[in-house]
Design an enzyme around this catalytic site. Structure first.
Site, short mmCIF file in Angstrom:
data_model
loop_
_atom_site.label_atom_id
_atom_site.label_comp_id
_atom_site.label_asym_id
_atom_site.label_seq_id
_atom_site.Cartn_x
_atom_site.Cartn_y
_atom_site.Cartn_z
N PRO A 166 -10.35 -4.22 -3.96
CG PRO A 166 -11.90 -3.30 -2.52
CD PRO A 166 -10.43 -3.47 -2.73
CD GLU A 167 -8.37 -5.36 -9.73
OE1 GLU A 167 -8.67 -5.59 -10.91
OE2 GLU A 167 -7.31 -5.75 -9.22
NE ARG A 221 -2.53 0.51 3.71
CZ ARG A 221 -2.05 0.03 2.59
NH1 ARG A 221 -2.33 -1.19 2.23
NH2 ARG A 221 -1.29 0.75 1.82
#
Length: 267
Positions: A2-3, A111
């Site tokens: 995600p940016e 993660r």
DNA sequence: ATCTTTACCTGACTGC
DNA sequence: TGCAGTCAGGTAAAGA
């Protein structure tokens, strides 16, 4: 990964779902997700607070409550969505917040890099984040891209200089501008600085319209995939012909990141 | 000031 | 089938 466009898409997707909601209790299955915050304290502060709005700053999601902000960073594999289950809809949910009527704001993160925190003020974000690229005036790009000998890609990834750009869109913007990712910032011509600013803005705006890039983990809050990845010119295209010149896209390491570029078009 | 390294994490993939 | 090794990368902190 995600940016800015992915985080913006998440915020826009959640906004209508959070309207007129009131926070209840939070649930956690992995305490570290609260970044040191104690769950008991967290619940004492958050319970009963109205959800007043949601916005993005850089890659951070800021959910405004009456007296606090719930701040979420998705990092690599984070997902944020509304579920009717306290433990969410997938096996990687580590946090959820009751928001009324059997609805829960669920944070999933395979993660475990992402974090959910509570704060009374967003000042700490302003201290560590540079300007938003959308919008940023043309002259501001010239000022921003000056006075440093750092490599241009490392600079673009530095959130303190510019907020929201990550590995994918840095590679794409540098390719469109025809600039080698290793070039020192202070060696870019004024034309290249201006063009880079314009291209970053165009690419980010287009990616928002495509509702983000689903490479592996990213999903929109409704669970569907974004479309932005279908328009990449270099990211993940190692060994494929460049759309501009036909020569092969190369992968190197720059600023400890895998970097995709065209050695012919970018110099 | 800038750069490099390490840590945090685990799913997905490769090779044997 | 399994098992070791490698990779993905945003951020923080430590050391050069």
């Amino acid at each position: 990964m995600p940016e800015l466009p992915e985080v913006e898409t998440v915020v826009r997707g959640l906004r209508p779902r959070l309207k007129d909601c009131v926070a209840g209790l939070a649930w956690v299955d992995w305490p570290k997700v609260l970044d040191g915050y104690n769950l008991t304290q967290f619940n004492k502060e958050v319970k009963g607070q109205a959800l007043k709005g949601i916005h993005r700053r850089g890659k951070y999601i800021c959910l405004a409550l009456d007296t606090h902000y719930l701040v979420v960073h998705l990092r690599m594999t984070g997902r944020l969505y509304v579920s009717s289950n306290k433990t969410g809809d997938d096996k990687w949910v580590h946090f959820s917040l009751a928001i009324g009527d059997q609805q829960f704001l669920a944070f999933s993160d395979a993660r475990k890099f992402g974090r959910v925190t509570l704060t009374r003020s967003l000042d700490y974000l302003e201290e560590k984040l540079g300007p938003e690229p959308l919008p940023l005036p043309r002259e501001a790009w010239l000022t921003l891209l000056s006075g440093t000998s750092r490599g241009i890609k490392a600079f673009l990834l530095d959130q303190k200089k510019l907020a929201g750009v990550g590995n994918i869109y840095a590679d794409e913007a540098l390719h469109r501008t025809g600039v080698d990712p290793r070039r020192p910032v202070n060696e870019l011509t004024p034309q290249e600085r201006t063009n880079l600013g314009i291209n970053i803005q165009d690419i980010l705006a287009a990616a928002i319209n495509y509702e983000g890039a689903t490479i592996s983990w990213y999903r929109k809050p409704d669970g569907t995939q974004g479309e932005s990845q279908k328009h990449f010119k270099v990211y993940g295209k190692t060994g494929e012909p460049c759309s501009q010149c036909g020569n092969l896209i190369t992968r190197i390491t720059v600023a400890q990141r895998s970097t995709h570029f065209c050695p012919t078009c970018q110099s």
